[in-house]
Design an enzyme around this catalytic site. Structure first.
Site, PDB file in Angstrom:
ATOM      1  N   ASN A  82      30.984 -53.456   7.750  1.00 59.57           N
ATOM      2  CA  ASN A  82      32.334 -53.759   8.251  1.00 59.57           C
ATOM      3  C   ASN A  82      33.299 -53.860   7.080  1.00 59.57           C
ATOM      4  OD1 ASN A  82      34.386 -54.667  10.142  1.00 59.57           O
ATOM      5  ND2 ASN A  82      34.104 -56.717   9.301  1.00 59.57           N
ATOM      6  N   THR A  83      34.552 -53.505   7.340  1.00 54.37           N
ATOM      7  CA  THR A  83      35.580 -53.771   6.342  1.00 54.37           C
ATOM      8  C   THR A  83      36.581 -54.765   6.917  1.00 54.37           C
ATOM      9  OG1 THR A  83      37.272 -52.821   4.922  1.00 54.37           O
ATOM     10  CG2 THR A  83      36.843 -51.651   6.979  1.00 54.37           C
ATOM     11  N   HIS A  84      36.910 -55.769   6.099  1.00 51.51           N
ATOM     12  CA  HIS A  84      37.753 -56.873   6.560  1.00 51.51           C
ATOM     13  C   HIS A  84      38.936 -57.042   5.605  1.00 51.51           C
ATOM     14  CE1 HIS A  84      38.787 -60.609   8.517  1.00 51.51           C
ATOM     15  NE2 HIS A  84      38.928 -61.141   7.315  1.00 51.51           N
TER      16      HIS A  84
ATOM     17  N   ASP B 240      26.378 -59.615  10.018  1.00 56.40           N
ATOM     18  CA  ASP B 240      25.291 -60.446  10.550  1.00 56.40           C
ATOM     19  C   ASP B 240      25.789 -61.094  11.843  1.00 56.40           C
ATOM     20  OD1 ASP B 240      26.886 -62.562   9.839  1.00 56.40           O
ATOM     21  OD2 ASP B 240      25.541 -63.345   8.292  1.00 56.40           O
TER      22      ASP B 240
ATOM     23  N   GLY C 107      27.260 -63.850  12.443  1.00 56.13           N
ATOM     24  CA  GLY C 107      28.465 -64.685  12.391  1.00 56.13           C
ATOM     25  C   GLY C 107      29.717 -63.807  12.424  1.00 56.13           C
TER      26      GLY C 107
ATOM     27  N   ASP D  61      32.287 -62.255  10.359  1.00 55.23           N
ATOM     28  CA  ASP D  61      32.631 -61.870   8.979  1.00 55.23           C
ATOM     29  C   ASP D  61      31.881 -62.707   7.930  1.00 55.23           C
ATOM     30  OD1 ASP D  61      34.453 -59.967   9.977  1.00 55.23           O
ATOM     31  OD2 ASP D  61      36.028 -61.463  10.142  1.00 55.23           O
TER      32      ASP D  61
END
Ligand code: GAR
Length: 208
Positions: free
Chosen positions: A110-112, A144, A146, A148
């Site tokens: 993911n990219t946040h 995972d 959670g 982020d």
């Protein structure tokens, strides 16, 4: 080695997806190919970009399923049909569930738009600005269970300016983010990786 197969998930404008598409078409040695693009909604620019690139797309809407778990399983099935080595959430604004993670955990990136663990969630840019942070940025990480919270692969730093509003700051973050995502996905694909606890190792000592 054969190019790593990527399924990219989007919910919006898809500029991170576009950066991956451009990197793949510009560099024959990039090491990855996008085999499909999925979304949780239709009529978004991200899907149009995929169609322009001649890629198969699929849409999995939460409201079309009886439960969140049923949606999650359907999303996992749709992704799995393309046999990806890596799944990339590039602005996919949904939290996946147990089934998806059971099947793609350890290969779901993911990219946040913030420096995790600061400012997780759907409004990373707005929250950093409201907090008065002087630097923020972007984080590419494995997902995972959670929000982020998964192991961090790489981060990019962006200075906050006094005159910034959310849109201006997000635009500068996205310039850094697109390059970071292209760099990270290429390295994961070409060099392999391992995850030990919270530590991600990319490179000769990793494996795919
Ligand atoms: C990106 O900045 C990404 O980090 C963010 O959405 C944007 C998508 O841009 N994701 C999140 O906020 C997830 N919590 P794009 O559609 O132009 O690639």
């Amino acid at each position: 080695m054969a190019a790593a197969r990527l399924v990219v998930l989007v919910s919006g404008s898809g500029t991170n997806l576009q950066a991956l598409l451009d990197a793949i078409s510009e560099d024959p040695q990039y090491g990855a190919e996008i085999v499909a693009v999925g979304a949780d909604r239709d009529e978004i620019a991200g899907l149009e970009r995929a169609e322009r690139a001649g890629l198969p797309t699929f849409v999995c809407k939460v409201k079309e399923y009886d439960s969140r778990d049923a949606w999650d399983a359907a999303l996992a099935d749709a992704v799995s049909a393309y046999e990806p080595d890596l799944v990339v959430s590039a602005g996919f604004m949904k939290i996946v569930g147990k089934e998806f993670l059971a099947r793609f955990g350890g290969r779901f990136v993911n990219t946040h738009p913030a420096l995790l663990p600061s400012f997780p969630g759907a409004h990373g840019v707005r929250d950093a600005l409201a907090y008065g942070a002087k630097v923020t940025g972007c984080t590419v990480h494995f997902v995972d269970d959670g929000v982020d919270t998964g192991p961090i692969i790489a981060q990019g730093v962006v200075a906050v300016r006094d005159e910034d509003d959310e849109a201006a700051l997000h635009e500068r973050i996205k310039e850094v983010e697109r390059q970071l995502l292209v760099d990270v996905v290429g390295r994961l694909a070409r060099n392999g990786y391992s995850i030990e606890g919270r530590k991600v190792h990319v490179g000769e000592h990793g494996h795919r």
